[in-house]
Design an enzyme around this catalytic site. Structure first.
Site, PDB file in Angstrom:
ATOM      1  N   ARG A   1       0.141  10.544   0.393  1.00  9.95           N
ATOM      2  CA  ARG A   1       0.464  11.623   1.324  1.00  9.95           C
ATOM      3  C   ARG A   1       1.702  12.408   0.893  1.00  9.95           C
ATOM      4  NH1 ARG A   1      -1.387   7.940   6.030  1.00  9.95           N
ATOM      5  NH2 ARG A   1       0.770   7.543   6.543  1.00  9.95           N
TER       6      ARG A   1
ATOM      7  N   LYS B   1     -10.872  -1.916   6.896  1.00 16.24           N
ATOM      8  CA  LYS B   1      -9.650  -1.539   7.611  1.00 16.24           C
ATOM      9  C   LYS B   1     -10.079  -1.073   8.999  1.00 16.24           C
ATOM     10  CE  LYS B   1      -6.326   2.294   7.530  1.00 16.24           C
ATOM     11  NZ  LYS B   1      -5.046   2.687   6.910  1.00 16.24           N
TER      12      LYS B   1
ATOM     13  N   GLU C   1       0.853  -1.196   0.000  1.00  8.68           N
ATOM     14  CA  GLU C   1       0.000   0.000   0.000  1.00  8.68           C
ATOM     15  C   GLU C   1       0.884   1.239   0.000  1.00  8.68           C
ATOM     16  OE1 GLU C   1      -2.799   0.269   3.322  1.00  8.68           O
ATOM     17  OE2 GLU C   1      -2.731   2.457   3.191  1.00  8.68           O
TER      18      GLU C   1
END
Ligand code: 3PG
Length: 212
Positions: free
Chosen positions: A49, A133, A45
């Site tokens: 950001r 998640k 993943e």
């Protein structure tokens, strides 16, 4: 055509740990991902950001054999669209807003929506999501919390992420409602900066051997 839940069954079944990574440079993203795949962690993943995140996702999708690359920190419908265009194979979001749930209906790509409460989990379960998640896992109650919701929130599996370490991961992976865990500990910033790819492969190998 496989359903999104079927594809998440396959993706989350590939390894017990999903490395959560953040990059400023595509070459570094490729080298780190190769080291993780070599160590036995093919599902990766990359969080949105940094300004270079989409470029890094595209590079890993194109150049790292054996990697299944997803985008993390997907916060808006626009970010989801960008991720689809660069070829990522799954999406992870820290929360589960209606904007994201609606947007995901338009795209043929599975989403792991983030939840931290039973109400949030129930809302996405009502939308057909079977893989969620749990974020931020350690701060929101840890493995004990997931253990407590297991008999109540039936039919869903969690990927806890946030604050996990090699020591903490086994407690989560032992739970019946945890399919895999996510975390950045398998590719520490110091090892990435030093180009210590063998060290990262070693950490990945330890993580990939965790029982679940
Ligand atoms: C994140 O989004 O950064 C993940 O939850 C990873 O958290 P960690 O760095 O605490 O493993």
């Amino acid at each position: 055509m496989k359903s999104k839940n079927q594809r998440l069954t396959e993706i989350t079944g590939l390894a017990p740990v999903i490395p959560v990574l953040q990059f400023d440079d595509a070459d570094v993203a490729v080298a780190t991902s190769r080291a993780l795949v070599a160590g036995g962690l093919p599902v990766i993943e990359i969080t949105l950001r940094t300004p270079a995140a989409l470029k890094c996702i595209a590079a890993v999708a194109k150049h790292v054999e054996g990697a299944v690359v997803g985008s993390g920190t997907v916060m808006t419908a626009g970010m989801m669209k960008d991720c689809v265009e660069v070829g990522c194979q799954f999406l992870v979001s820290p929360g589960s807003t209606q904007e994201l749930i609606d947007a995901n209906k338009k795209y043929d790509i599975p989403l792991l929506p983030g939840v931290a409460t039973p109400s949030e989990a129930m809302a996405v379960m009502g939308e057909g999501y079977e893989f969620l998640k749990f974020f931020p896992a350690e701060q929101a109650g840890g493995a004990d919390y997931l253990k407590a919701v297991a008999p109540v929130l039936q039919g869903v599996k969690f990927c806890p992420t946030g604050g996990l370490t090699a020591d903490k991961a086994p407690d989560y992976l032992a739970l019946p409602n945890v399919v895999c865990v996510g975390g950045s500990w398998v590719a520490p910033k110091g090892k990435i900066a030093a180009g210590d790819w063998d060290g990262i492969s070693e950490l990945a190998a330890q993580a990939s051997a965790l029982a679940r």
